[in-house]
Design an enzyme around this catalytic site. Structure first.
Site: not given
Ligand SMILES: *Cc1c(COP(=O)(O)O)cnc(C)c1O
Length: 411
Positions: A104, A126, A393
């Site tokens: 992010k 948010e 992610s």
């Molecule tokens: C917020 C988050 C997501 C989900 O958000 P996307 O916008 O779908 O990527 C996925 N993995 C992690 C580690 C997150 O913090």
């Protein structure tokens, strides 16, 4: 592991993913906002178009990604996981190693740069899991900008560590008490704030969702994930393209970021994994799999609704996937058949946490664990000659309390 229904329209989709003038991706997208925000979105569109055409903007963005975020993140070949699953060779794109622990920050840094170009003094955001709030508070601290983060009270409880982080970083965390007291309610509050302060305030949306131009803007700020992956695959395998790229889908930003440079490569399977929560028959957050088209948070997309057309309360053990909407481009890519949608339950995600932790020494975020959960079936199905890239992610530190409670409870 459930698989989505066959695509409704046939392949191929256009190579370009740029939405049209009105921000439409096929039947999805657009900008459905109160009139007072029309000029604000027009300003944002103009500023973003100018920034995109300005080499100095990208130079500053990439400098920060390198020197502050820690990019490029590695592409790690997962040998023990590959061996355990006995099928395709699996690689992980290591967004868990970004500063603040997830992808992010790429978006937050880029949008704070954009806000500064626009002369905005105040940033709002948010947050669900708290990861976008932390990323935004971090980027705001880096530039000394005022930061207000809206967060549902349910999530404040579940993700207390991230709340404390945001406060330490100098952000104000405002609780959203309405509805399910999760991400959707925090988003409503943020929109309300924006409508009240349209001139002073820049709203950093945390996923590839919301009104035009956000979905495309957020995608472009995460495209670096896929761009690096292509280069790293070429170095490590001799081919720029894998056979499949797997990512979890909440709002869809980590998925679209890693997919963006591969959408035009028809032989690369793009696989999104949604949260099936307690199971698709119970409470879940599988918007693409079970939602219906509707206008939500400024865009036309798939939405979880009840029989009366009311927004359904999403459920996932992972706060970051606990959202009843999804990015409009994902709705489009799903309908055109370009993206395959699968699901993983809470329990399957916990198995995913254990699997990646034990085989590779990587404790994934609960969101990421949904994508991990899809790997055993996929690796077997695709076979030993295939290459799969997992978008890792985020890291799981923030979820340790939830993970420990689950594992204690189930053994
Ligand atoms: C917020 C988050 C997501 C989900 O958000 P996307 O916008 O779908 O990527 C996925 N993995 C992690 C580690 C997150 O913090």
């Amino acid at each position: 592991m459930a698989t989505s229904a066959p695509p409704r329209t046939s392949y191929p989709v256009p190579r370009t993913q740029t939405p049209d003038e009105r921000g439409r991706f096929g039947a999805f997208g657009g900008a459905f906002v109160p009139e007072i925000l029309h000029p604000v979105l027009e300003d944002l569109k103009r500023a973003w178009a100018e920034a995109q055409a300005d080499d100095a903007f990208w130079a500053e963005y990439h400098r920060l990604l390198r020197d502050y975020v820690g990019r490029p993140t590695p592409l790690t070949r997962l040998d023990r996981l590959t061996e355990r699953l006995g099928g395709a060779t699996i690689y992980a794109k290591r967004e868990d190693l970004c500063h603040t622990g997830a992808h992010k920050i790429n978006n937050a840094v880029g949008q704070v740069l954009l806000a500064r170009r626009m002369g905005k003094e105040r940033i709002i955001a948010e947050t669900g899991a708290g990861q976008h709030g932390v990323a935004t508070a971090t980027a705001c601290a880096l530039f000394g900008v005022e930061c207000v983060v809206y967060m549902g009270t349910e999530d404040i409880e579940r993700q207390n560590l991230n709340v404390q982080r945001m406060r330490l970083l100098g952000a104000t965390v405002r609780p959203a008490e309405s509805g399910s007291r999760t991400l959707k309610d925090a988003t409503n509050e943020a929109f309300r704030d924006w409508v009240s302060n349209p001139d002073s305030t820049y709203y950093i949306i945390g996923s590839a969702i919301g009104p035009h131009p956000y979905p495309g803007l957020v995608r472009e700020l995460h495209r670096v994930i896929g761009d690096e992956t292509r280069r790293q695959l070429l170095e490590q395998t001799g081919s720029e393209t894998p056979d499949a790229v797997v990512a979890c889908v909440g709002g869809g930003s980590n998925a679209i970021g890693i997919w963006a440079p591969f959408v035009g490569d028809e032989d690369v399977r793009l696989i999104g994994v949604e949260a099936a929560g307690e199971g698709l028959g119970g409470r879940h957050a599988a918007t693409l799999s079970r939602g219906e088209p509707a206008v939500f948070h400024g865009t036309r997309t798939y939405l979880l609704q009840d029989a009366d057309g009311q927004v359904e309360i999403a459920h996932s053990v992972s706060a970051g996937l606990d959202y009843p909407g999804v990015g409009p481009e994902h709705a489009y890519l799903k309908d055109t058949g370009r993206v395959e949608v699968r699901t993983a339950t809470d329990a399957e995600a916990m198995d995913g946490v254990r699997l990646l932790s034990e085989t590779e020494g990587i404790i994934p975020a609960l969101e990421t664990a949904h994508a991990v959960a899809a790997l055993p079936a996929l690796a077997a199905e695709m076979g030993g000659a295939a290459t799969i890239v997992l978008n890792c992610s985020g890291r799981g530190d923030k979820d340790m309390a939830t993970i420990s409670a689950w594992l204690d409870g189930t053994g």
